[in-house]
Design a protein around this motif. Structure first.
Motif, PDB file in Angstrom:
ATOM      1  N   GLY A   8     -55.549 147.962  91.244  1.00 19.18           N
ATOM      2  CA  GLY A   8     -56.747 147.788  90.437  1.00 19.18           C
ATOM      3  C   GLY A   8     -58.002 147.791  91.293  1.00 19.18           C
ATOM      4  N   ILE A   9     -57.871 147.337  92.540  1.00 21.85           N
ATOM      5  CA  ILE A   9     -58.996 147.305  93.483  1.00 21.85           C
ATOM      6  C   ILE A   9     -59.003 148.550  94.358  1.00 21.85           C
ATOM      7  N   SER A  22     -53.391 152.191  96.966  1.00 23.54           N
ATOM      8  CA  SER A  22     -52.458 151.218  97.547  1.00 23.54           C
ATOM      9  C   SER A  22     -51.016 151.598  97.266  1.00 23.54           C
ATOM     10  N   ARG A  23     -50.177 151.251  98.239  1.00 25.11           N
ATOM     11  CA  ARG A  23     -48.728 151.445  98.099  1.00 25.11           C
ATOM     12  C   ARG A  23     -48.096 150.063  98.149  1.00 25.11           C
ATOM     13  N   VAL A  24     -47.221 149.796  97.190  1.00 26.29           N
ATOM     14  CA  VAL A  24     -46.658 148.458  97.032  1.00 26.29           C
ATOM     15  C   VAL A  24     -45.155 148.555  96.805  1.00 26.29           C
ATOM     16  N   VAL A  25     -44.407 147.679  97.501  1.00 26.11           N
ATOM     17  CA  VAL A  25     -42.973 147.542  97.245  1.00 26.11           C
ATOM     18  C   VAL A  25     -42.740 146.104  96.796  1.00 26.11           C
ATOM     19  N   TYR A  26     -42.231 145.944  95.595  1.00 25.20           N
ATOM     20  CA  TYR A  26     -41.867 144.639  95.081  1.00 25.20           C
ATOM     21  C   TYR A  26     -40.389 144.429  95.387  1.00 25.20           C
ATOM     22  N   LEU A  29     -44.560 147.313  85.166  1.00 22.22           N
ATOM     23  CA  LEU A  29     -45.499 147.665  86.220  1.00 22.22           C
ATOM     24  C   LEU A  29     -45.491 149.166  86.477  1.00 22.22           C
ATOM     25  N   ASP A  30     -46.674 149.732  86.483  1.00 19.85           N
ATOM     26  CA  ASP A  30     -46.837 151.159  86.741  1.00 19.85           C
ATOM     27  C   ASP A  30     -47.609 151.352  88.031  1.00 19.85           C
ATOM     28  N   SER A  31     -47.572 152.553  88.517  1.00 18.86           N
ATOM     29  CA  SER A  31     -48.340 152.911  89.707  1.00 18.86           C
ATOM     30  C   SER A  31     -49.494 153.813  89.294  1.00 18.86           C
ATOM     31  N   THR A  32     -50.567 153.735  90.061  1.00 16.81           N
ATOM     32  CA  THR A  32     -51.658 154.680  89.848  1.00 16.81           C
ATOM     33  C   THR A  32     -51.236 156.034  90.407  1.00 16.81           C
ATOM     34  N   PRO A  33     -51.848 157.111  89.925  1.00 18.29           N
ATOM     35  CA  PRO A  33     -51.528 158.432  90.475  1.00 18.29           C
ATOM     36  C   PRO A  33     -51.856 158.550  91.966  1.00 18.29           C
ATOM     37  N   GLN A  34     -52.868 157.811  92.435  1.00 15.37           N
ATOM     38  CA  GLN A  34     -53.284 157.896  93.831  1.00 15.37           C
ATOM     39  C   GLN A  34     -52.378 157.090  94.760  1.00 15.37           C
TER      40      GLN A  34
END
Length: 99
Positions: A4-5, A9-13, A28-33
């Protein structure tokens, strides 16, 4: 929240509860970027996190990387070596950061 900020960003939960993981994947979804992935693993086995395809394919650990272990470490017993687990996770991100 991170995307959102900073949408790139790349995130692994990482989660060990399959029900929580299923809800996370559904909600939870990811942004295209950026990129978001979900990994079922146990923190007491840090190598299963570090060596996972999800981490390798999502994160570039040669770049600055945040490690958040929120509301989980206090569940580890002294016999689990919580300090050693966190140290190993930090070392995997930046070996020079830990002396």
């Amino acid at each position: 929240m991170a995307q959102g900020i900073a949408p790139e960003s790349r995130v692994v939960y990482v989660e060990n509860d399959p029900i929580v993981l299923a809800h996370a994947q559904a909600l939870l979804d990811s942004t295209p970027q950026g990129r978001t992935s979900f990994l079922q693993a146990d923190l007491r086995d840090p190598e299963s996190v570090i060596d996972s395809r999800d981490v390798r394919d999502t994160l570039d650990l040669s770049r600055p990387t945040a490690l958040s272990v929120i509301a989980v470490v206090h569940f580890l017993d002294d016999g689990d070596d919580p300090y050693g687990i966190v140290r190993r996770l930090v070392e995997s991100r930046c070996p020079a950061a830990v002396s």
